[in-house]
Design a protein around this motif. Structure first.
Motif, PDB file in Angstrom:
ATOM      1  N   PRO A   4      -6.909  82.079   3.557  1.00 55.38           N
ATOM      2  CA  PRO A   4      -7.013  83.384   2.891  1.00 55.38           C
ATOM      3  C   PRO A   4      -8.377  83.660   2.268  1.00 55.38           C
ATOM      4  O   PRO A   4      -8.716  84.824   2.000  1.00 55.38           O
ATOM      5  CB  PRO A   4      -5.920  83.310   1.814  1.00 55.38           C
ATOM      6  CG  PRO A   4      -4.918  82.357   2.365  1.00 55.38           C
ATOM      7  CD  PRO A   4      -5.749  81.316   3.097  1.00 55.38           C
ATOM      8  N   LYS A   5      -9.182  82.606   2.061  1.00 49.56           N
ATOM      9  CA  LYS A   5     -10.502  82.843   1.461  1.00 49.56           C
ATOM     10  C   LYS A   5     -11.523  83.359   2.477  1.00 49.56           C
ATOM     11  O   LYS A   5     -12.611  83.819   2.111  1.00 49.56           O
ATOM     12  CB  LYS A   5     -11.046  81.530   0.866  1.00 49.56           C
ATOM     13  CG  LYS A   5     -10.281  81.059  -0.353  1.00 49.56           C
ATOM     14  CD  LYS A   5     -10.667  79.648  -0.756  1.00 49.56           C
ATOM     15  CE  LYS A   5     -12.057  79.598  -1.394  1.00 49.56           C
ATOM     16  NZ  LYS A   5     -12.392  78.215  -1.800  1.00 49.56           N
ATOM     17  N   ARG A  61      -3.590  78.007  -5.297  1.00 51.73           N
ATOM     18  CA  ARG A  61      -4.766  78.843  -4.948  1.00 51.73           C
ATOM     19  C   ARG A  61      -5.460  79.365  -6.203  1.00 51.73           C
ATOM     20  O   ARG A  61      -6.226  80.313  -6.156  1.00 51.73           O
ATOM     21  CB  ARG A  61      -4.348  80.003  -4.030  1.00 51.73           C
ATOM     22  CG  ARG A  61      -3.846  79.550  -2.686  1.00 51.73           C
ATOM     23  CD  ARG A  61      -3.845  80.648  -1.621  1.00 51.73           C
ATOM     24  NE  ARG A  61      -3.798  80.055  -0.305  1.00 51.73           N
ATOM     25  CZ  ARG A  61      -2.696  79.815   0.389  1.00 51.73           C
ATOM     26  NH1 ARG A  61      -1.525  80.159  -0.083  1.00 51.73           N
ATOM     27  NH2 ARG A  61      -2.760  79.244   1.582  1.00 51.73           N
ATOM     28  N   THR A  62      -5.170  78.748  -7.345  1.00 52.81           N
ATOM     29  CA  THR A  62      -5.839  79.147  -8.581  1.00 52.81           C
ATOM     30  C   THR A  62      -7.222  78.491  -8.625  1.00 52.81           C
ATOM     31  O   THR A  62      -7.616  77.762  -7.705  1.00 52.81           O
ATOM     32  CB  THR A  62      -5.043  78.693  -9.815  1.00 52.81           C
ATOM     33  OG1 THR A  62      -5.060  77.259  -9.845  1.00 52.81           O
ATOM     34  CG2 THR A  62      -3.611  79.195  -9.769  1.00 52.81           C
ATOM     35  N   HIS A  63      -7.914  78.710  -9.726  1.00 49.34           N
ATOM     36  CA  HIS A  63      -9.247  78.118  -9.903  1.00 49.34           C
ATOM     37  C   HIS A  63      -9.186  76.590  -9.760  1.00 49.34           C
ATOM     38  O   HIS A  63     -10.056  75.964  -9.158  1.00 49.34           O
ATOM     39  CB  HIS A  63      -9.789  78.508 -11.283  1.00 49.34           C
ATOM     40  CG  HIS A  63     -11.164  78.020 -11.523  1.00 49.34           C
ATOM     41  ND1 HIS A  63     -12.266  78.540 -10.862  1.00 49.34           N
ATOM     42  CD2 HIS A  63     -11.625  77.029 -12.330  1.00 49.34           C
ATOM     43  CE1 HIS A  63     -13.341  77.903 -11.263  1.00 49.34           C
ATOM     44  NE2 HIS A  63     -12.988  76.968 -12.142  1.00 49.34           N
ATOM     45  N   TYR A 105      -9.017  80.453  -4.353  1.00 50.24           N
ATOM     46  CA  TYR A 105      -8.847  81.781  -3.741  1.00 50.24           C
ATOM     47  C   TYR A 105      -8.745  82.873  -4.806  1.00 50.24           C
ATOM     48  O   TYR A 105      -9.356  83.938  -4.678  1.00 50.24           O
ATOM     49  CB  TYR A 105      -7.598  81.769  -2.862  1.00 50.24           C
ATOM     50  CG  TYR A 105      -7.111  83.145  -2.467  1.00 50.24           C
ATOM     51  CD1 TYR A 105      -7.730  83.853  -1.434  1.00 50.24           C
ATOM     52  CD2 TYR A 105      -6.048  83.755  -3.134  1.00 50.24           C
ATOM     53  CE1 TYR A 105      -7.286  85.128  -1.083  1.00 50.24           C
ATOM     54  CE2 TYR A 105      -5.607  85.018  -2.786  1.00 50.24           C
ATOM     55  CZ  TYR A 105      -6.229  85.704  -1.770  1.00 50.24           C
ATOM     56  OH  TYR A 105      -5.809  86.959  -1.421  1.00 50.24           O
ATOM     57  N   LEU A 106      -8.010  82.588  -5.852  1.00 54.09           N
ATOM     58  CA  LEU A 106      -7.786  83.598  -6.889  1.00 54.09           C
ATOM     59  C   LEU A 106      -9.084  84.044  -7.558  1.00 54.09           C
ATOM     60  O   LEU A 106      -9.180  85.162  -8.092  1.00 54.09           O
ATOM     61  CB  LEU A 106      -6.790  83.030  -7.919  1.00 54.09           C
ATOM     62  CG  LEU A 106      -5.988  83.976  -8.793  1.00 54.09           C
ATOM     63  CD1 LEU A 106      -5.411  85.164  -8.053  1.00 54.09           C
ATOM     64  CD2 LEU A 106      -4.880  83.205  -9.488  1.00 54.09           C
ATOM     65  N   ARG A 130      -6.524  88.313 -11.514  1.00 54.13           N
ATOM     66  CA  ARG A 130      -6.431  86.847 -11.722  1.00 54.13           C
ATOM     67  C   ARG A 130      -5.415  86.536 -12.819  1.00 54.13           C
ATOM     68  O   ARG A 130      -4.562  85.669 -12.671  1.00 54.13           O
ATOM     69  CB  ARG A 130      -7.798  86.298 -12.145  1.00 54.13           C
ATOM     70  CG  ARG A 130      -8.649  85.869 -10.990  1.00 54.13           C
ATOM     71  CD  ARG A 130      -9.512  84.683 -11.366  1.00 54.13           C
ATOM     72  NE  ARG A 130     -10.366  84.939 -12.506  1.00 54.13           N
ATOM     73  CZ  ARG A 130     -11.601  85.436 -12.419  1.00 54.13           C
ATOM     74  NH1 ARG A 130     -12.099  85.732 -11.239  1.00 54.13           N
ATOM     75  NH2 ARG A 130     -12.317  85.625 -13.491  1.00 54.13           N
ATOM     76  N   ALA A 131      -5.515  87.300 -13.898  1.00 47.58           N
ATOM     77  CA  ALA A 131      -4.651  87.026 -15.054  1.00 47.58           C
ATOM     78  C   ALA A 131      -3.173  87.197 -14.686  1.00 47.58           C
ATOM     79  O   ALA A 131      -2.306  86.505 -15.208  1.00 47.58           O
ATOM     80  CB  ALA A 131      -5.009  87.966 -16.191  1.00 47.58           C
ATOM     81  N   LYS A 132      -2.921  88.104 -13.750  1.00 48.15           N
ATOM     82  CA  LYS A 132      -1.542  88.382 -13.383  1.00 48.15           C
ATOM     83  C   LYS A 132      -0.893  87.216 -12.609  1.00 48.15           C
ATOM     84  O   LYS A 132       0.319  87.014 -12.686  1.00 48.15           O
ATOM     85  CB  LYS A 132      -1.566  89.640 -12.497  1.00 48.15           C
ATOM     86  CG  LYS A 132      -0.325  90.434 -12.464  1.00 48.15           C
ATOM     87  CD  LYS A 132      -0.644  91.809 -11.867  1.00 48.15           C
ATOM     88  CE  LYS A 132       0.505  92.268 -11.000  1.00 48.15           C
ATOM     89  NZ  LYS A 132       0.187  93.458 -10.242  1.00 48.15           N
ATOM     90  N   TYR A 133      -1.709  86.479 -11.869  1.00 44.71           N
ATOM     91  CA  TYR A 133      -1.134  85.489 -10.950  1.00 44.71           C
ATOM     92  C   TYR A 133      -1.421  84.030 -11.309  1.00 44.71           C
ATOM     93  O   TYR A 133      -0.826  83.120 -10.751  1.00 44.71           O
ATOM     94  CB  TYR A 133      -1.642  85.752  -9.522  1.00 44.71           C
ATOM     95  CG  TYR A 133      -1.212  87.088  -8.994  1.00 44.71           C
ATOM     96  CD1 TYR A 133       0.102  87.295  -8.580  1.00 44.71           C
ATOM     97  CD2 TYR A 133      -2.104  88.161  -8.919  1.00 44.71           C
ATOM     98  CE1 TYR A 133       0.517  88.528  -8.110  1.00 44.71           C
ATOM     99  CE2 TYR A 133      -1.698  89.411  -8.451  1.00 44.71           C
ATOM    100  CZ  TYR A 133      -0.392  89.582  -8.038  1.00 44.71           C
ATOM    101  OH  TYR A 133       0.021  90.804  -7.577  1.00 44.71           O
ATOM    102  N   GLU A 134      -2.380  83.825 -12.213  1.00 49.11           N
ATOM    103  CA  GLU A 134      -2.918  82.488 -12.440  1.00 49.11           C
ATOM    104  C   GLU A 134      -1.890  81.472 -12.962  1.00 49.11           C
ATOM    105  O   GLU A 134      -1.890  80.316 -12.585  1.00 49.11           O
ATOM    106  CB  GLU A 134      -4.029  82.618 -13.486  1.00 49.11           C
ATOM    107  CG  GLU A 134      -5.081  81.556 -13.378  1.00 49.11           C
ATOM    108  CD  GLU A 134      -6.381  82.060 -13.993  1.00 49.11           C
ATOM    109  OE1 GLU A 134      -6.318  82.799 -14.992  1.00 49.11           O
ATOM    110  OE2 GLU A 134      -7.445  81.706 -13.457  1.00 49.11           O
ATOM    111  N   ASP A 135      -1.019  81.969 -13.834  1.00 42.05           N
ATOM    112  CA  ASP A 135      -0.106  81.071 -14.518  1.00 42.05           C
ATOM    113  C   ASP A 135       1.274  81.189 -13.869  1.00 42.05           C
ATOM    114  O   ASP A 135       1.857  82.273 -13.835  1.00 42.05           O
ATOM    115  CB  ASP A 135      -0.047  81.517 -15.998  1.00 42.05           C
ATOM    116  CG  ASP A 135       0.927  80.696 -16.802  1.00 42.05           C
ATOM    117  OD1 ASP A 135       1.614  79.830 -16.218  1.00 42.05           O
ATOM    118  OD2 ASP A 135       1.006  80.947 -18.021  1.00 42.05           O
TER     119      ASP A 135
END
Ligand code: GCV
Length: 608
Positions: free
Chosen positions: A286-287, A487-489, A494-495, A503-508
Motif C-alpha cells: 500500500p505504500k 501499518r502505523t509508524h 504506511y500511516l 493518522r490520529a483516527k487510525y493509529e491506536d
C-alpha cells in the motif's frame, strides 16, 4: 433489454448528429404534450438551466451537451413520478466522467462479467450499431461523457492508432458523439518500438517525434478524442523506469504530443512491486503509489491527470482512501473506482457500490480531485451488465460523478423506479436490499479490512492463504496468535503518508474504526474490541451474520415480481451467491478456528 432506459420510447435515429438534436428528439418523444423551448448557449457546456413557463412548459438552456443532460433530467424526473421544480440550474462537479473498458482486441474482457466486448471481435472494431447507440444513450442519461474502449493492458498495441484502423475508430466515435460521449484509447508506452524507433525513452527526440506524428494522425481522424490512458511500469507493462526516467518524464512527453489537439493524458498510478518475496517484511504494497508519485507533485503538464485507485491496494471490499488522493495538491487527479465486480462477487453476488463511494467522500476534501473514472461492468450480455441489478452501479456512478453530494438512497430509488414497475413496498424492499448488499458481502468475506482472502487470479470465492506466499504483496500473516499488519509508524509506516488528522483516527487500535482494524493493526485473537467482543468472536460473528443476511436477502429478493428475463437471471445468480456465501463463511471461520484453537462462544458449527 435496455436497463433503466426500458421506459424510454423510440430509438434515437442515427441521422441525429448533435446532443442538442438528441435532446429535442428525446423530449418530444418521451414527454408528449409538454412544451419546450431549447436555447443553446455553447459557453455553458454540460451545464443546464430549466425554467418553467407554466404547467408542462419549460425553457431549457445549456450548451449542446447541457441540453441533453437537462432533457434526461426532465424525462427521468417525470418517469420517476416527480416533477422538476423549475427553476433548476445544474453543473457537473467533474468535467471528465469516465468509464474505462478493459476490452481486448480479440473480444475478451479482462475482469469482464457480462459477456464479451461490445466493441471488438477478432482483432478489429466490430460491433452492433444498435447496441452501441443504446450504450451511448445509457451513458448520456447517467451524465457520463468519456469512454475508454480498450484495456489498459494493451495486448495488441498495433490496434487503434494505425492508419489502417483509424477509420473504424472514427466511425465508432461518430456513434457516440450525438450523445456527448467522447472516446479515449489506452496506449502502450513502448509502442514506438513496434514502428521502427529503437527505444521508448521519453526523453529521446525520435520517440517524442513518433508520438507527435501519431497524435496528429489520430486527431485528424477523431478530432474530439478525449486523450490517451496509460498503465506504465505496472504489472509487467513497459514504462519510463526502463530508461531511468520517472513518471513525470513519461506523462509529460505524451502530454506534449496531445496538447495541440486539446487531448488529455490520463496516467494511472497503480504502480507497485508485483514480484515481492513474501519473506520481505520491509516492503508494504500500500505504500507504493505514494513512494512513486508524491515527490512529483506539481511536475506534471497541465493536460496530465493522474488516475489513482480509490484505495492503496486494488479494489478490495474495504480499503482506506489512497493517501495520494489527499496529498498531491498541485497535480490534477482522477479517482478510479471499479464497477466490474472483480473482488466483489463477479456480478453474481449482489453488491451495490454507492454506499462505499459515499464513505470515500467522507474523507476526501471537496476540491482534491477533478475527474472520476470507473472500470466498466459492461459486456455484450443481453442486459449489458450480466446481473440486471448490477446496472445500479453504472447508473449511480453517473449520478455521483455529476454530483458527489447525491444521496445514496435517492440514487438507488431513482434507478429502481426507472427500471421496474414496483409498488412502493416492493420498491422499498429492493432499495434496502441493494443498499445493504455491500455490507453483507463484506461480512461473509475477508474480515475487518484484511482483504485478499480470495481465490487467486480468478478472484471469486474464498482461499484464505491463496495469496499468502505469492508475489503480489498481499499478506495477512495470520498465525496461531494474531492476524494483520501493523501499518502505523511503529510498523511499516504506511500511516505516515497521511495528514495528521487521518493518522490520529487510525493509529491506536483502541479507537481505529472496526472495519479497518486489521488493515492497520496486527492484533491477537483475544484483543478486546470496543463492544466487548474478542477479535476472533467478531470474525466468527460477522461471517455467520453475512451468511444469515444472504439467506434473508434471497427470501426477500426472489418474491419480487421482476419481469423476465431478469427474474430468471436474478434467481440463478442468487442461488450461486447463497452457495458462495456459505463457502466463504465456513472456510474463513474454519481457517481461523484451526489456527487459533478458540471455539465460537455461541457454539455454532465450525468445521475442524
Ligand atoms: C487491467 C488488478 C487486476 C488486473 C488489472 C489491474 C489494473 O491487478 O486484477 O486485471 O489489469 O488491476 O488495474 O491495471
Amino acid at each position: 433489454m435496455n436497463l433503466w432506459l426500458r421506459k424510454l420510447k423510440t430509438e434515437v435515429p442515427f441521422t441525429l448528429k448533435t446532443p442538442a438534436e438528441v435532446a429535442r428528439f428525446e423530449l418530444e418523444n418521451n414527454l408528449p404534450g409538454f412544451c419546450f423551448e431549447l436555447c443553446e448557449q455553447p459557453g455553458m457546456g454540460d451545464t443546464y438551466r430549466i425554467e418553467s413557463r407554466g404547467t408542462g412548459s419549460y425553457i431549457l438552456t445549456g450548451g449542446s451537451t447541457g441540453l441533453l443532460y437537462g432533457a434526461y433530467r426532465l424525462i427521468e424526473d417525470h418517469l420517476t413520478g416527480g416533477s422538476t421544480c423549475a427553476p433548476v440550474s445544474s453543473a457537473p462537479k467533474y468535467s471528465l466522467r469516465m468509464i474505462n473498458c478493459w476490452d481486448n482486441a480479440d473480444g475478451g474482457i479482462e475482469r469482464g462479467y457480462a459477456g464479451r466486448s461490445l466493441f471488438f471481435r477478432n482483432g478489429r472494431l466490430d460491433y452492433s450499431r444498435d447496441r452501441i447507440r443504446t450504450l451511448a444513450r445509457l451513458l448520456a442519461s447517467a451524465g457520463l461523457n468519456v469512454l475508454c474502449i480498450n484495456n489498459v493492458n494493451v495486448h495488441d498495441p498495433a490496434q487503434l492508432l494505425l492508419e489502417d484502423y483509424l477509420p473504424d475508430l472514427a466511425a465508432l466515435a461518430d456513434l457516440f458523439r450525438p450523445f456527448g460521449v467522447r472516446l479515449m484509447v489506452s496506449v502502450d508506452f513502448s509502442q514506438p518500438m513496434r514502428h521502427g524507433v529503437s527505444t521508448a525513452d521519453p526523453l529521446d527526440p525520435a520517440v517524442r517525434a513518433w508520438w507527435k506524428e501519431t497524435a496528429a494522425r489520430v486527431y485528424a481522424a477523431v478530432p474530439d478524442l478525449a486523450g490517451f490512458l496509460v498503465k506504465a511500469d505496472s504489472e509487467g507493462r513497459p514504462g519510463p523506469f526502463t530508461y531511468g526516467r520517472n513518471h513525470a518524464d513519461g506523462a509529460n512527453m505524451l502530454a506534449e504530443a496531445l496538447s495541440p489537439f486539446g487531448g488529455m493524458v490520463v496516467w494511472r498510478c497503480f504502480v507497485y512491486n508485483c514480484r515481492q518475496d513474501w519473506r520481505d517484511t520491509k516492503t508494504d504494497r500500500p505504500k507504493a503509489a505514494w513512494e512513486h508519485y508524491a515527490f512529483l507533485d506539481g511536475k506534471f503538464a497541465d493536460n496530465v491527470i493522474l488516475q489513482v485507485k480509490h484505495g492503496p491496494f486494488d479494489f478490495q471490499v474495504r480499503e482506506p482512501l489512497s493517501p495520494l488522493l489527499l496529498g498531491m495538491k498541485k497535480t490534477k487527479l482522477a479517482m478510479e473506482l471499479q464497477l466490474a465486480q472483480e473482488y466483489t462477487g463477479h456480478q453474481i453476488d449482489l453488491y451495490t457500490m454507492i454506499p462505499m463511494w459515499k464513505e470515500l467522500y467522507e474523507e476526501l476534501p471537496a476540491d482534491n480531485i477533478m475527474s472520476l473514472a470507473a472500470v466498466s461492468n459492461l459486456g455484450d450480455d443481453e442486459n449489458y451488465t450480466g446481473h440486471p441489478l448490477a446496472a445500479v452501479n453504472l447508473y449511480t456512478y453517473g449520478l455521483l460523478a455529476w454530483d458527489p453530494e447525491t444521496d445514496a438512497e435517492e440514487a438507488v430509488t431513482r434507478w429502481c423506479r426507472l427500471t421496474y414497475d414496483f409498488t412502493t413496498e416492493q420498491e422499498q424492499t429492493l432499495v434496502s436490499l441493494l443498499l445493504s448488499s455491500r455490507r453483507t458481502y463484506e461480512k461473509y468475506t475477508a474480515p475487518l479490512g484484511i482483504g485478499w482472502m480470495i481465490t487467486p487470479h480468478d478472484h471469486y470465492g474464498p482461499n484464505p492463504s491463496g495469496y499468502e506466499y505469492d508475489l503480489w504483496g498481499t499478506y495477512h500473516k495470520a498465525n496461531r496468535n494474531a492476524v494483520g499488519i501493523d501499518r502505523t509508524h511503529a510498523g511499516t509506516g504506511y500511516l505516515d503518508q497521511y495528514p495528521d488528522e487521518i493518522r490520529a483516527k487510525y493509529e491506536d487500535p483502541a479507537v481505529c474504526p472496526d472495519l479497518l482494524l486489521l488493515f492497520y493493526h496486527r492484533l491477537p485473537y483475544d484483543f478486546i474490541m470496543r463492544d466487548g467482543r474478542t477479535l476472533i468472536q467478531r470474525i466468527y460473528d460477522d461471517h455467520f451474520e453475512g451468511l444469515a443476511e444472504t439467506r434473508t436477502m434471497a427470501e426477500k429478493l426472489l418474491v419480487l415480481p421482476f419481469p423476465e428475463p431478469d427474474a430468471s437471471v436474478i434467481r440463478d445468480r442468487m442461488n450461486r451467491q447463497l452457495y458462495n456465501a456459505r463457502e466463504w463463511c465456513d472456510i474463513i471461520n474454519t481457517f481461523f478456528h484451526r489456527l487459533s484453537g478458540i471455539p465460537d462462544a455461541r457454539g455454532r458449527i465450525i468445521y475442524d
